[in-house]
Design a protein around this motif. Structure first.
Motif, PDB file in Angstrom:
ATOM      1  N   GLN A   1      46.081  42.143  35.154  1.00 17.16           N
ATOM      2  CA  GLN A   1      47.001  42.962  35.691  1.00 17.16           C
ATOM      3  C   GLN A   1      46.325  44.507  35.889  1.00 17.16           C
ATOM      4  O   GLN A   1      46.247  45.109  34.764  1.00 17.16           O
ATOM      5  CB  GLN A   1      48.398  43.237  35.350  1.00 17.16           C
ATOM      6  CG  GLN A   1      49.052  41.909  35.326  1.00 17.16           C
ATOM      7  CD  GLN A   1      50.664  41.680  35.017  1.00 17.16           C
ATOM      8  OE1 GLN A   1      51.255  42.736  34.603  1.00 17.16           O
ATOM      9  NE2 GLN A   1      51.244  40.616  35.444  1.00 17.16           N
TER      10      GLN A   1
ATOM     11  N   GLY B   1      45.588  40.739  29.516  1.00 20.72           N
ATOM     12  CA  GLY B   1      46.600  39.839  29.034  1.00 20.72           C
ATOM     13  C   GLY B   1      45.764  39.240  27.767  1.00 20.72           C
ATOM     14  O   GLY B   1      45.340  39.667  26.881  1.00 20.72           O
ATOM     15  N   ALA B   2      46.002  37.856  27.811  1.00 25.06           N
ATOM     16  CA  ALA B   2      45.575  36.861  26.841  1.00 25.06           C
ATOM     17  C   ALA B   2      43.924  36.838  26.807  1.00 25.06           C
ATOM     18  O   ALA B   2      43.587  35.948  25.972  1.00 25.06           O
ATOM     19  CB  ALA B   2      46.088  35.509  26.855  1.00 25.06           C
TER      20      ALA B   2
ATOM     21  N   GLN C   1      40.017  34.501  34.010  1.00 28.99           N
ATOM     22  CA  GLN C   1      40.720  35.477  33.212  1.00 28.99           C
ATOM     23  C   GLN C   1      41.642  36.188  34.325  1.00 28.99           C
ATOM     24  O   GLN C   1      41.311  36.302  35.501  1.00 28.99           O
ATOM     25  CB  GLN C   1      39.918  36.599  32.730  1.00 28.99           C
ATOM     26  CG  GLN C   1      40.419  38.062  32.079  1.00 28.99           C
ATOM     27  CD  GLN C   1      39.855  38.895  31.470  1.00 28.99           C
ATOM     28  OE1 GLN C   1      39.499  38.685  30.164  1.00 28.99           O
ATOM     29  NE2 GLN C   1      39.072  39.845  32.052  1.00 28.99           N
ATOM     30  N   THR C   2      43.006  36.521  33.970  1.00 27.58           N
ATOM     31  CA  THR C   2      43.869  36.899  34.904  1.00 27.58           C
ATOM     32  C   THR C   2      44.189  38.407  34.448  1.00 27.58           C
ATOM     33  O   THR C   2      44.611  38.675  33.137  1.00 27.58           O
ATOM     34  CB  THR C   2      45.260  36.176  35.045  1.00 27.58           C
ATOM     35  OG1 THR C   2      44.714  35.006  35.614  1.00 27.58           O
ATOM     36  CG2 THR C   2      46.288  36.940  35.961  1.00 27.58           C
TER      37      THR C   2
ATOM     38  N   ASP D   1      45.025  45.550  32.361  1.00 29.95           N
ATOM     39  CA  ASP D   1      45.700  44.812  31.327  1.00 29.95           C
ATOM     40  C   ASP D   1      45.019  43.239  31.275  1.00 29.95           C
ATOM     41  O   ASP D   1      45.515  42.700  32.533  1.00 29.95           O
ATOM     42  CB  ASP D   1      47.186  44.692  31.115  1.00 29.95           C
ATOM     43  CG  ASP D   1      47.666  43.977  29.841  1.00 29.95           C
ATOM     44  OD1 ASP D   1      47.040  43.553  28.944  1.00 29.95           O
ATOM     45  OD2 ASP D   1      48.713  43.739  30.001  1.00 29.95           O
TER      46      ASP D   1
END
Length: 138
Positions: A97, A81-82, A94-95, A79
């Protein structure tokens, strides 16, 4: 006074060319991040390593231990995320999970992967500069 319209025309041309370049760069980023995410979703860490900037990849090749660790897990979720956050004209972070299952114990855990990406103007390519996810984190 006659120069003002010609100066404006030149400025508009430069801005439109810059807009085209940034659009192409943005499209390349989207394509690269989607491909990288898909590669990780399939758990193909060997192929994911090809997204790492070549000089970094050459200086820090995957060790046998790292390869064995990556074979020990299965990715169950990725994922982003944003999505990416610009940190400069040619850099984004970018982060993501990533949920992993240990194939031996069947225990699942989620790690956080902080990715740094850089755009190489010469090759017109986005490269991962932060390396593959650290799957040893708790």
């Amino acid at each position: 006074m006659r120069r003002i319209p010609s100066i404006l025309a030149v400025l508009l041309s430069v801005l439109s060319l810059a807009g085209c370049a940034s659009k192409a760069r943005s499209d390349a980023l989207t394509t690269t991040l989607n491909a990288y995410g898909s590669t990780l979703r399939w758990g193909d860490f060997q192929s994911a390593a090809q997204f790492i900037e070549p000089a970094i990849r050459a200086a820090h090749p995957l060790s046998k231990l790292d390869q064995a660790r990556y074979r020990q897990v299965r990715v169950t979720e990725y994922d982003a995320g944003a999505g990416p956050v610009p940190t400069g004209d040619f850099d984004v972070q970018q982060t993501a999970q990533i949920s992993l299952v240990n194939v031996h114990t069947q225990s699942e855990r989620t790690i956080v992967d902080h990715q740094s990406w850089h755009y190489d103007e010469k090759t017109k390519h986005w490269w991962l500069t932060s390396g593959l996810p650290d799957i040893t984190q708790d």
